[in-house]
Design an enzyme around this catalytic site. Structure first.
Site, PDB file in Angstrom:
ATOM      1  N   GLY A 278       0.816  -1.198   0.000  1.00 43.93           N
ATOM      2  CA  GLY A 278       0.000   0.000   0.000  1.00 43.93           C
ATOM      3  C   GLY A 278       0.855   1.255   0.000  1.00 43.93           C
ATOM      4  O   GLY A 278       2.051   1.221   0.322  1.00 43.93           O
ATOM      5  N   CYS A 279       0.249   2.391  -0.346  1.00 39.98           N
ATOM      6  CA  CYS A 279       1.001   3.637  -0.479  1.00 39.98           C
ATOM      7  C   CYS A 279       1.496   4.152   0.869  1.00 39.98           C
ATOM      8  O   CYS A 279       2.687   4.456   1.031  1.00 39.98           O
ATOM      9  CB  CYS A 279       0.170   4.683  -1.213  1.00 39.98           C
ATOM     10  SG  CYS A 279      -1.499   4.911  -0.559  1.00 39.98           S
ATOM     11  N   PHE A 280       0.604   4.255   1.868  1.00 39.04           N
ATOM     12  CA  PHE A 280       1.039   4.661   3.204  1.00 39.04           C
ATOM     13  C   PHE A 280       2.062   3.658   3.750  1.00 39.04           C
ATOM     14  O   PHE A 280       3.069   4.049   4.351  1.00 39.04           O
ATOM     15  CB  PHE A 280      -0.153   4.731   4.164  1.00 39.04           C
ATOM     16  CG  PHE A 280      -0.850   6.055   4.209  1.00 39.04           C
ATOM     17  CD1 PHE A 280      -0.145   7.245   4.289  1.00 39.04           C
ATOM     18  CD2 PHE A 280      -2.236   6.114   4.189  1.00 39.04           C
ATOM     19  CE1 PHE A 280      -0.796   8.469   4.353  1.00 39.04           C
ATOM     20  CE2 PHE A 280      -2.902   7.337   4.248  1.00 39.04           C
ATOM     21  CZ  PHE A 280      -2.190   8.515   4.331  1.00 39.04           C
TER      22      PHE A 280
ATOM     23  N   ALA B  57       5.583   4.232   2.279  1.00 41.05           N
ATOM     24  CA  ALA B  57       6.246   5.415   2.826  1.00 41.05           C
ATOM     25  C   ALA B  57       6.686   5.199   4.269  1.00 41.05           C
ATOM     26  O   ALA B  57       7.794   5.594   4.669  1.00 41.05           O
ATOM     27  CB  ALA B  57       5.317   6.619   2.728  1.00 41.05           C
TER      28      ALA B  57
END
Length: 318
Positions: A130-132, A135
């Protein structure tokens, strides 16, 4: 040259994936599957691709492609694979949450190249992070692996494209513009996969993760901080060593900002020691390094291409 198919190509992530693959010298897109846009030219939906492709959306699949990207909604990838069959040699990269959790009776490898590169190169099935999660994992994993950390506080802001292309009240311009809000405090779905990666470490700190919606289109800006009494130079050396073979994860000596990473596959990290706090800032484009770009990076590793092929992108700085 490899042949690929895309399942669910009409959303933001699907559009970015098509854009990247059209420019990839080693890829031939055989089909882009959609149940809602059948027969429509791709350039009509993704209008930045006008003049670049004559492909049309179809409800037919080609079973013997080398690779399939699943860009359908969360919970729908498993359902699609139960109803459709590909050849025994077809590899799969899933961009949903369906296969990210390990030990759930599947063969998918968690596709974070900075941590799992060797496994990705040997695997036929990849669960794109996932994107979060991307990061936050890139910001914290080296520190959690090598340092003794207690509570970690995480404030993360995402742009409007993080919610997908579907119609939703909080995606409307009149709501989102000049606005800011938090959501899913301490309950975001990406926290499970973050903790799953951190569970490889001897000590897993308590995570306090608060996601926010920002008034911009794309990008994720994460600020992590925790109590720390050690040496900053040691931490910086630790990170530079950990990511020395990671072409897209870059430590910045100055405080970075979103314009440096939008429209790129980079993740920028900035590390500071302020008073008694270790502060790590992480940022990436949620549609690229947080989704389609990382999927292409995984594809490159799976098929033995140079990891950066098709991903040397220029950010939109001005």
């Amino acid at each position: 040259m490899i042949t690929v198919g895309i399942i669910g190509g009409s959303g933001y992530t699907g559009g970015e994936l098509i854009r990247l693959l059209l420019q990839h010298a080693q890829v031939d897109i055989r089909f882009v599957y959609s149940t809602t846009k059948v027969g429509m030219p791709i350039e009509k939906i993704h209008q930045d691709l006008i003049g670049e492709t004559t492909l049309m959306f179809t409800d037919k699949i080609v079973a013997d492609v080398d690779l399939v990207f699943l860009c359908v909604g969360h919970g729908k990838s498993k359902e699609f694979l139960q109803k459709h069959t590909f050849s025994e040699t077809t590899k799969i990269i899933d961009l949903s949450t369906d296969f990210r959790m390990e030990h759930q009776n599947h063969d998918f490898v968690y596709g974070l190249p900075e941590v799992n590169k060797a496994l990705i190169m040997q695997s036929n099935f990849i669960a794109n992070p996932g994107c979060f999660a991307t990061a936050i994992n890139l910001a914290l994993y080296p520190a959690i692996k090598h340092l003794q950390l207690d509570d970690v506080h995480i404030h993360a802001v995402t742009g409007a494209t993080g919610g997908g292309a579907r119609l939703d009240e909080k995606q409307h311009f009149s709501w989102r513009s000049q606005n800011y809000s938090s959501y899913k405090i301490f309950q975001h779905q990406h926290e499970r996969e973050i903790l799953q990666l951190f569970s490889r470490c001897k000590v897993v700190p308590q995570l306090n993760f608060i996601p926010h919606r920002g008034s911009f289109a794309r990008g994720i800006y994460v600020t992590c901080y925790t109590q720390f009494s050690g040496d900053l130079a040691h931490v910086i050396q630790l990170y530079e060593s950990f990511y020395q073979d990671a072409p897209f994860t870059i430590r910045s000596g100055i405080a970075p900002h979103l314009k440096q990473i939008v429209n790129t596959n980079k993740c920028l990290l900035h590390i500071q020691h302020i008073n008694d706090k270790l502060v790590i800032t992480s940022m990436l484009d949620n549609l690229l390094k947080g989704a389609a770009g990382q999927a292409v990076q995984n594809m490159n590793l799976m098929f033995g291409f140079e990891e950066t092929t098709g991903l040397k992108l220029k950010g939109s700085y001005f």
